[in-house]
Design an enzyme around this catalytic site. Structure first.
Site, PDB file in Angstrom:
ATOM      1  N   SER A  93       0.923  -0.933  -0.311  1.00  0.00           N
ATOM      2  CA  SER A  93      -0.012   0.111  -0.207  1.00  0.00           C
ATOM      3  C   SER A  93       1.153   1.093   0.126  1.00  0.00           C
ATOM      4  O   SER A  93       2.235   1.117   0.343  1.00  0.00           O
ATOM      5  CB  SER A  93      -0.815  -0.209   1.212  1.00  0.00           C
ATOM      6  OG  SER A  93      -1.425   1.362   1.161  1.00  0.00           O
ATOM      7  N   TYR A 105      -1.935   0.107  10.236  1.00  0.00           N
ATOM      8  CA  TYR A 105      -2.521  -0.666   8.941  1.00  0.00           C
ATOM      9  C   TYR A 105      -0.978   0.204   8.026  1.00  0.00           C
ATOM     10  O   TYR A 105      -0.484  -1.018   7.067  1.00  0.00           O
ATOM     11  CB  TYR A 105      -3.198  -0.465   8.326  1.00  0.00           C
ATOM     12  CG  TYR A 105      -3.841  -0.680   6.637  1.00  0.00           C
ATOM     13  CD1 TYR A 105      -3.555  -1.731   6.129  1.00  0.00           C
ATOM     14  CD2 TYR A 105      -3.460   0.211   5.631  1.00  0.00           C
ATOM     15  CE1 TYR A 105      -4.211  -1.898   4.823  1.00  0.00           C
ATOM     16  CE2 TYR A 105      -3.837   0.349   3.713  1.00  0.00           C
ATOM     17  CZ  TYR A 105      -3.790  -1.399   3.996  1.00  0.00           C
ATOM     18  OH  TYR A 105      -3.889  -1.836   2.579  1.00  0.00           O
TER      19      TYR A 105
END
Length: 243
Positions: free
Chosen positions: A141, A155
C-alpha cells in the site's frame, strides 16, 4: 480462450482489487484459484466471470492467517494443476483513527492477516514453485511510506512489513527462478474504506486528481506475473496517482 498455461492463486479474490485481479488474469490466460474469507456467493460470482472469459476457476474458503487453511487453499489449487503464481491480496485495515484512541484488541488481527498471512501463503507457494520457477506478487500500500497518520498507522506498519518481505524473498528465491514483487496501490475505489466517500475526499491530494479503480491495480499485477516482467524482481510498483 481454451487451455490456460498459467495457474494463479489469488487470496481475497472475492471482491474489490482481488476480484479485478482475477478477471484480468483470466483475460490473459490464467486459470484462477479464488481464495475468500466468508462471502461464498461473491467469490462464485467472480469465478463465473473468470469462466465467461474462457478460463478455469475454483473458489476456496479460508483464513490466510491460519496455516491449515492456507494448506487447504493450495491443496485445492492442485485440482487445476501445478500453480505458477500467487497474488497475496487478502488484507484488512482494522480500526480507523489516532493510535492513542483505537481499540488495541483489534491490532493482532491486522498483523495476522496482513503480515502472517502473506508469509504463510508465500511460504507454501515457494514450496510449490521450487524446481519450476514462478512469480509471487504481494499487495502492499502507499500507506507503507506515507505512514497514514490520524487514520491507521498500524495498517501502514503492516504494509511496510510487506515491502520488507517482498525484498527479502526476492533475494532469497531469485536463485530458484521465483520472482517476488509487490504492487502498492494508493487510494482506490473499493469497500475497504470505512467512509465510502474517502476516495473522493482525498482526490485533491492526489497529483492525478482522482482516486484509482481496481482495474488499474489489476493491470500492474498482471504485468508483474507476465513474461514481460521476466527480469523484474524485488520491485515495489506504486500505483497511486503520484501520491
Amino acid at each position: 480462450m481454451g487451455v490456460t498455461h498459467k495457474i494463479t492463486v489469488v487470496t481475497g479474490g472475492g471482491r474489490g482489487i482481488g476480484a479485478a485481479i482475477c478477471t484480468r488474469l483470466a483475460a490473459e490466460g490464467h486459470a484462477v484459484v479464488i481464495g475468500y474469507r466468508s462471502d461464498a456467493a461473491r467469490a462464485e460470482a467472480v469465478a463465473e466471470q473468470v469462466r465467461a472469459a474462457g478460463a478455469r476457476a475454483i473458489t476456496v474458503a479460508g483464513d490466510t492467517a491460519d496455516p491449515d487453511d492456507v494448506d487447504r487453499l493450495f491443496d485445492a489449487a492442485a485440482e487445476l494443476g501445478p500453480i505458477t503464481g500467487l497474488v497475496n491480496n487478502a488484507g484488512i485495515v482494522g480500526p480507523v483513527g489516532r493510535l492513542v484512541d483505537i481499540d488495541v484488541s483489534e491490532l493482532p488481527r491486522v498483523y495476522a492477516v496482513n503480515v502472517i498471512g502473506v508469509l504463510l501463503c508465500a511460504r507454501r507457494a515457494a514450496r510449490e514453485l521450487l524446481g519450476r520457477g514462478g512469480a509471487i506478487v504481494n499487495l502492499s500500500s502507499g500507506a507503507a511510506t506515507l505512514g497514514s497518520p490520524n487514520e491507521y498507522v498500524h495498517y501502514a506498519g503492516a504494509k511496510a512489513a510487506v515491502d520488507a518481505i517482498t525484498i527479502g524473498l526476492a533475494k532469497e528465491l531469485g536463485p530458484d527462478g521465483i520472482r517476488v514483487n509487490a504492487v502498492a496501490p494508493g487510494v482506490v475505489w473499493t469497500e475497504i474504506h470505512e467512509d465510502p466517500e474517502r476516495p473522493a475526499k482525498l482526490a485533491p491530494q492526489i497529483p492525478l486528481g482522482r482516486a484509482g479503480q481496481p482495474e488499474e491495480v489489476a493491470g500492474a499485477v498482471a504485468w508483474l506475473l507476465s513474461d514481460d516482467a521476466s527480469y523484474t524482481t524485488g520491485a515495489i510498483l506504486r500505483v497511486a496517482g503520484g501520491r
